[in-house]
Write a protein that holds these residues in place. Structure first.
Motif, PDB file in Angstrom:
ATOM      1  N   ARG A 407      -4.538  -1.973   2.819  1.00 48.53           N
ATOM      2  CA  ARG A 407      -4.342  -2.818   3.235  1.00 48.53           C
ATOM      3  C   ARG A 407      -4.250  -4.187   2.119  1.00 48.53           C
ATOM      4  NH1 ARG A 407      -4.496  -4.375   8.320  1.00 48.53           N
ATOM      5  NH2 ARG A 407      -5.725  -2.595   8.836  1.00 48.53           N
ATOM      6  N   GLY A 408      -3.106  -5.000   2.674  1.00 50.20           N
ATOM      7  CA  GLY A 408      -2.789  -6.119   1.778  1.00 50.20           C
ATOM      8  C   GLY A 408      -1.544  -5.946   1.025  1.00 50.20           C
ATOM      9  N   PRO A 409      -0.761  -6.604   1.083  1.00 50.73           N
ATOM     10  CA  PRO A 409       0.454  -6.639   0.017  1.00 50.73           C
ATOM     11  C   PRO A 409       0.011  -6.266  -1.542  1.00 50.73           C
ATOM     12  CG  PRO A 409      -0.069  -8.598   0.245  1.00 50.73           C
ATOM     13  CD  PRO A 409      -0.894  -8.242   1.188  1.00 50.73           C
ATOM     14  N   ARG A 410       1.458  -5.843  -2.073  1.00 56.04           N
ATOM     15  CA  ARG A 410       1.029  -5.245  -3.391  1.00 56.04           C
ATOM     16  C   ARG A 410       1.693  -5.816  -4.358  1.00 56.04           C
ATOM     17  NH1 ARG A 410      -2.021  -1.142  -5.311  1.00 56.04           N
ATOM     18  NH2 ARG A 410      -2.452  -2.413  -6.686  1.00 56.04           N
ATOM     19  N   VAL A 411       2.342  -6.285  -6.067  1.00 53.22           N
ATOM     20  CA  VAL A 411       2.653  -6.484  -6.334  1.00 53.22           C
ATOM     21  C   VAL A 411       3.815  -5.859  -6.952  1.00 53.22           C
ATOM     22  CG1 VAL A 411       3.580  -8.939  -8.160  1.00 53.22           C
ATOM     23  CG2 VAL A 411       2.397  -9.025  -5.961  1.00 53.22           C
ATOM     24  N   THR A 412       4.543  -6.026  -7.253  1.00 54.69           N
ATOM     25  CA  THR A 412       5.869  -4.985  -7.797  1.00 54.69           C
ATOM     26  C   THR A 412       6.334  -6.016  -9.457  1.00 54.69           C
ATOM     27  OG1 THR A 412       5.664  -2.765  -6.879  1.00 54.69           O
ATOM     28  CG2 THR A 412       7.566  -3.473  -8.403  1.00 54.69           C
ATOM     29  N   GLU A 413       5.932  -5.648 -10.395  1.00 49.43           N
ATOM     30  CA  GLU A 413       7.206  -6.601 -11.104  1.00 49.43           C
ATOM     31  C   GLU A 413       7.984  -5.741 -12.053  1.00 49.43           C
ATOM     32  OE1 GLU A 413       4.762  -8.401 -14.301  1.00 49.43           O
ATOM     33  OE2 GLU A 413       2.547  -8.409 -13.320  1.00 49.43           O
ATOM     34  N   LEU A 414       9.129  -6.748 -11.803  1.00 43.99           N
ATOM     35  CA  LEU A 414      10.757  -6.582 -13.200  1.00 43.99           C
ATOM     36  C   LEU A 414      10.825  -7.271 -13.773  1.00 43.99           C
ATOM     37  CD1 LEU A 414      12.911  -6.479  -8.962  1.00 43.99           C
ATOM     38  CD2 LEU A 414      11.475  -4.550 -10.608  1.00 43.99           C
ATOM     39  N   SER A 415      11.462  -6.472 -15.250  1.00 42.56           N
ATOM     40  CA  SER A 415      11.609  -7.261 -16.571  1.00 42.56           C
ATOM     41  C   SER A 415      13.182  -7.387 -16.277  1.00 42.56           C
ATOM     42  CB  SER A 415      11.297  -6.630 -17.297  1.00 42.56           C
ATOM     43  OG  SER A 415      11.737  -6.992 -18.220  1.00 42.56           O
ATOM     44  N   LEU A 416      13.899  -8.844 -16.319  1.00 45.77           N
ATOM     45  CA  LEU A 416      14.936  -9.223 -16.436  1.00 45.77           C
ATOM     46  C   LEU A 416      15.725  -9.225 -17.761  1.00 45.77           C
ATOM     47  CD1 LEU A 416      15.765 -10.575 -13.265  1.00 45.77           C
ATOM     48  CD2 LEU A 416      15.417  -8.039 -13.291  1.00 45.77           C
ATOM     49  N   PRO A 417      16.716  -8.422 -18.435  1.00 49.43           N
ATOM     50  CA  PRO A 417      17.068  -9.034 -19.625  1.00 49.43           C
ATOM     51  C   PRO A 417      17.605 -10.219 -19.355  1.00 49.43           C
ATOM     52  CG  PRO A 417      17.782  -7.184 -19.344  1.00 49.43           C
ATOM     53  CD  PRO A 417      17.353  -7.044 -18.319  1.00 49.43           C
ATOM     54  N   ARG A 433      12.194 -15.425  -5.955  1.00 52.69           N
ATOM     55  CA  ARG A 433      12.974 -15.689  -7.239  1.00 52.69           C
ATOM     56  C   ARG A 433      12.681 -15.538  -8.490  1.00 52.69           C
ATOM     57  NH1 ARG A 433      14.856 -21.885  -6.685  1.00 52.69           N
ATOM     58  NH2 ARG A 433      15.203 -20.526  -4.320  1.00 52.69           N
ATOM     59  N   PRO A 434      13.592 -14.855  -9.329  1.00 55.56           N
ATOM     60  CA  PRO A 434      13.254 -14.720 -10.311  1.00 55.56           C
ATOM     61  C   PRO A 434      13.352 -15.772 -11.174  1.00 55.56           C
ATOM     62  CG  PRO A 434      15.409 -13.030  -9.980  1.00 55.56           C
ATOM     63  CD  PRO A 434      14.501 -13.997  -8.419  1.00 55.56           C
ATOM     64  N   GLN A 435      12.369 -15.801 -12.281  1.00 58.86           N
ATOM     65  CA  GLN A 435      12.268 -16.750 -13.169  1.00 58.86           C
ATOM     66  C   GLN A 435      11.349 -16.342 -14.307  1.00 58.86           C
ATOM     67  OE1 GLN A 435       9.375 -19.772 -11.876  1.00 58.86           O
ATOM     68  NE2 GLN A 435       9.121 -17.552 -10.501  1.00 58.86           N
ATOM     69  N   GLN A 436      12.026 -16.828 -15.345  1.00 58.60           N
ATOM     70  CA  GLN A 436      11.752 -16.507 -16.894  1.00 58.60           C
ATOM     71  C   GLN A 436      11.166 -15.037 -16.990  1.00 58.60           C
ATOM     72  OE1 GLN A 436       7.710 -18.058 -17.200  1.00 58.60           O
ATOM     73  NE2 GLN A 436       8.764 -20.067 -17.746  1.00 58.60           N
ATOM     74  N   GLY A 437      13.003 -14.041 -16.749  1.00 58.21           N
ATOM     75  CA  GLY A 437      13.207 -13.283 -16.689  1.00 58.21           C
ATOM     76  C   GLY A 437      12.384 -11.904 -16.413  1.00 58.21           C
ATOM     77  N   LYS A 438      11.952 -12.453 -15.094  1.00 59.76           N
ATOM     78  CA  LYS A 438      11.148 -11.541 -14.419  1.00 59.76           C
ATOM     79  C   LYS A 438      11.085 -11.762 -12.451  1.00 59.76           C
ATOM     80  CE  LYS A 438       6.384 -10.138 -16.511  1.00 59.76           C
ATOM     81  NZ  LYS A 438       5.120 -10.183 -15.594  1.00 59.76           N
ATOM     82  N   ALA A 439      11.145 -10.858 -11.891  1.00 62.42           N
ATOM     83  CA  ALA A 439      10.936 -10.902 -10.757  1.00 62.42           C
ATOM     84  C   ALA A 439      10.539  -9.999 -10.374  1.00 62.42           C
ATOM     85  CB  ALA A 439      12.602 -10.552  -9.735  1.00 62.42           C
ATOM     86  N   LEU A 440       9.211 -10.986  -8.909  1.00 63.39           N
ATOM     87  CA  LEU A 440       7.926  -9.803  -8.414  1.00 63.39           C
ATOM     88  C   LEU A 440       8.965 -10.049  -6.841  1.00 63.39           C
ATOM     89  CD1 LEU A 440       5.906 -12.377  -9.101  1.00 63.39           C
ATOM     90  CD2 LEU A 440       5.907 -10.627 -10.269  1.00 63.39           C
ATOM     91  N   VAL A 441       7.919  -8.369  -6.610  1.00 64.46           N
ATOM     92  CA  VAL A 441       8.739  -7.979  -5.603  1.00 64.46           C
ATOM     93  C   VAL A 441       7.422  -7.025  -4.681  1.00 64.46           C
ATOM     94  CG1 VAL A 441       9.188  -5.936  -4.166  1.00 64.46           C
ATOM     95  CG2 VAL A 441      10.818  -6.609  -6.038  1.00 64.46           C
ATOM     96  N   LEU A 442       7.174  -7.815  -3.455  1.00 66.27           N
ATOM     97  CA  LEU A 442       5.457  -7.460  -2.398  1.00 66.27           C
ATOM     98  C   LEU A 442       5.854  -7.790  -1.606  1.00 66.27           C
ATOM     99  CD1 LEU A 442       5.366 -11.076  -4.408  1.00 66.27           C
ATOM    100  CD2 LEU A 442       2.983 -11.566  -2.701  1.00 66.27           C
ATOM    101  N   ALA A 443       5.545  -5.908  -1.391  1.00 62.24           N
ATOM    102  CA  ALA A 443       5.140  -5.422   0.317  1.00 62.24           C
ATOM    103  C   ALA A 443       4.271  -5.072   0.552  1.00 62.24           C
ATOM    104  CB  ALA A 443       5.803  -4.318  -0.565  1.00 62.24           C
ATOM    105  N   ALA A 444       4.421  -4.493   2.190  1.00 60.99           N
ATOM    106  CA  ALA A 444       3.394  -4.180   3.048  1.00 60.99           C
ATOM    107  C   ALA A 444       2.947  -2.823   2.574  1.00 60.99           C
ATOM    108  CB  ALA A 444       4.319  -3.737   3.715  1.00 60.99           C
ATOM    109  N   PRO A 445       2.181  -2.320   2.968  1.00 61.39           N
ATOM    110  CA  PRO A 445       0.833  -1.234   2.211  1.00 61.39           C
ATOM    111  C   PRO A 445       1.448  -0.117   2.948  1.00 61.39           C
ATOM    112  CG  PRO A 445      -0.924  -2.218   3.756  1.00 61.39           C
ATOM    113  CD  PRO A 445       0.839  -3.367   3.497  1.00 61.39           C
ATOM    114  N   GLY A 446       2.050   0.882   2.437  1.00 59.15           N
ATOM    115  CA  GLY A 446       2.142   2.344   2.699  1.00 59.15           C
ATOM    116  C   GLY A 446       3.798   2.623   3.082  1.00 59.15           C
ATOM    117  N   ALA A 447       4.571   1.320   2.458  1.00 55.09           N
ATOM    118  CA  ALA A 447       5.824   1.743   3.015  1.00 55.09           C
ATOM    119  C   ALA A 447       6.428   1.043   2.142  1.00 55.09           C
ATOM    120  CB  ALA A 447       6.275  -0.932   3.441  1.00 55.09           C
ATOM    121  N   PRO A 448       8.069   1.953   2.605  1.00 56.37           N
ATOM    122  CA  PRO A 448       9.117   2.355   1.751  1.00 56.37           C
ATOM    123  C   PRO A 448       9.796   1.295   0.638  1.00 56.37           C
ATOM    124  CG  PRO A 448       9.224   3.428   3.832  1.00 56.37           C
ATOM    125  CD  PRO A 448       8.084   2.799   4.010  1.00 56.37           C
ATOM    126  N   VAL A 449      10.537   1.545  -0.342  1.00 59.36           N
ATOM    127  CA  VAL A 449      11.091   0.266  -0.441  1.00 59.36           C
ATOM    128  C   VAL A 449      12.011   0.810  -1.477  1.00 59.36           C
ATOM    129  CG1 VAL A 449      10.616  -1.792  -1.922  1.00 59.36           C
ATOM    130  CG2 VAL A 449       8.635  -1.658  -0.542  1.00 59.36           C
TER     131      VAL A 449
END
Length: 457
Positions: A407-417, A433-449
């Motif tokens: 339960r609860g969203p989880r954060v996936t971190e992307l690195s952007l060159p 919104r991507p900033q400082q070379g990173k983007a965050l994806v917040l997803a529902a628990p158990g969701a295919p993304v």
């Protein structure tokens, strides 16, 4: 991070209902490296080494600029070279000054959000043979000869005195205890440092060939009979001080020629297989030969161990000496694709400012073809990765994963060159919104993304 999470809070409220999680692929899949939160990690970075300075000047060649510049180009990992001969210059006397120097470097890594593995480095055993690594007081040769080879330093590993020194390190009880104590000192000092991900127990271990043995046969015997018990001893010593750090274990460098390792099980729950990715011809300055099948042979050989023992892979060193030869653009593209198929990451040799192996020139710009190492990637995935790929020609990165089923969203971190990138997600997820070379994806628990990162312009 907190401010970003608050901005997205209203949208996230609609994502909280759990959905069914997807199962892991299982089978002979190589497991992922994970962080303290259980997220699947990808490490992309470089070795940091200062072989020119020792004693009072040790590590003076590594500065905060190294970490700042690596992070700015999208890299999140440093394999930091440390030397036993600097840590324990006299038997039983550990250098507090050297430990403070390591701590200073780790402080820069923490500041710039870079994971660090401490690498107990040796080249041709150590200073007894004109190199760095294992102290002279721990070097025993039984009076066997040593002839320097200044134009081919790797061949010095096959000098009788050097080979015998490795045998004594592996077999002599007092040297075993000394090596273990050295690692306990490091683990006790840095076990709680937020930048330290783990410990690489010895760089490119070698050994003594027996009469009539060819090199692959000798390598597998050394790995099976000497390296495996050594790694178990040292892992136990590290674990007595640090319960959580990852233990990185290397085969002999012969694996670079596509020879499967003879290493056995290292009995610890947090082991990483950390081979190096070098080709003898390219190390001598030759161009990449796509028709030789080296990358394919290496990948097949190097994946056997982690599949059998269910441990993640991080390639500790790679990169050719001459990166500007005609086929090197193809090499970097094919090498990056191969590394992405089986590893949790890699550290190139090395982040320095100049020529030779250096990643960047004196002005900090990538040297020819090394810009191909800077790709978008998922630094930390909060869930189970199904597929990940990057099309360097089209400039498109794709990540498919199942969000962690709790339960609860989880954060996936992307690195952007560096550059302009568009990030989009499909499924029960949002992209900040991507900033400082990173983007965050917040997803529902158990969701295919599904996440797509596209280069713009």
């Amino acid at each position: 991070m907190l401010r970003t999470t608050l901005v997205a809070g209203a949208v996230l409220a609609s994502l909280l209902a759990p959905t069914a999680a997807h199962a892991d692929t299982g089978g002979d899949a190589i497991p992922a490296l994970t962080d303290a939160r259980g997220r699947a990690l990808t490490l992309r970075g470089w070795n940091l080494a200062d072989k020119a300075h020792s004693g009072d000047q040790a590590l003076s060649g590594i500065t905060e600029k190294h970490f700042r510049d690596m992070r700015a180009k999208g890299f999140n990992f440093a394999r930091l070279v440390v030397f036993w001969d600097d840590l324990e210059p006299r038997r039983g006397q550990y250098s507090e000054a050297y430990l403070r120097k390591i701590e200073r470097v780790l402080g820069w890594a923490e500041k710039h959000d870079v994971h660090v593995v401490l690498d107990a480095h040796q080249d041709v055993f150590g200073p007894a043979f004109g190199h760095r690594g294992i102290p002279a007081w721990a070097t025993r040769t039984d009076g066997l000869p040593f002839t320097p080879h200044p134009d081919d330093w790797f061949s010095e590993y096959f000098e009788p005195a050097v080979q015998r020194a490795f045998t004594h390190l592996y077999e002599d009880p007092d040297l075993r205890r000394a090596q273990a104590r050295m690692w306990r000192v490091l683990a006790e000092r840095f076990r709680n440092h937020p930048a330290v991900l783990g410990y690489d127990l010895i760089n490119e271990p070698m050994g003594e060939l027996r009469e009539g043995e060819d090199l692959p046969t000798a390598a597998r015997r050394i790995e099976r009979e000497q390296l495996t018990p050594m790694y178990n001893r040292l892992a136990d010593e590290v674990r007595s001080a640090d319960r959580d750090g990852w233990i990185f274990v290397e085969p002999t460098p012969i694996v670079g020629e596509g020879v499967p390792t003879g290493l056995g099980r290292v009995d610890d729950p947090r082991v990483v297989y950390a081979p190096h990715f070098y080709n003898g011809g390219m190390e001598a300055g030759a161009d990449y030969d796509p028709a030789a099948g080296w990358i394919e042979n290496y990948e097949q050989a190097v994946t056997a161990y982690p599949k059998e023992y269910k441990v993640p892979v991080v390639v500790g060193e790679w990169g050719p000496l001459n990166n500007s030869l005609p086929n090197m653009n193809r090499f970097f593209r094919e090498a990056m694709a191969s590394l992405g198929r089986y590893s949790s990451g890699w550290a190139g040799w090395e982040w320095c400012y100049g020529g030779g192996y250096c990643a960047v020139d004196g002005a900090g710009a990538f040297r020819t073809n090394k810009e191909l190492t800077a790709e978008p990637y998922a630094e930390a995935v909060a869930g189970t990765v199904r597929t990940t790929s990057y099309d360097s020609g089209a400039g498109v990165y794709r990540l498919d994963y199942d969000s962690a089923a709790r339960r609860g969203p989880r954060v996936t971190e992307l690195s952007l060159p560096p550059g302009a990138w568009q990030v989009a997600a499909r499924g029960r997820a949002i992209v900040l919104r991507p900033q400082q070379g990173k983007a965050l994806v917040l997803a529902a628990p158990g969701a295919p993304v599904s996440v797509t990162v596209t280069r713009r312009g």
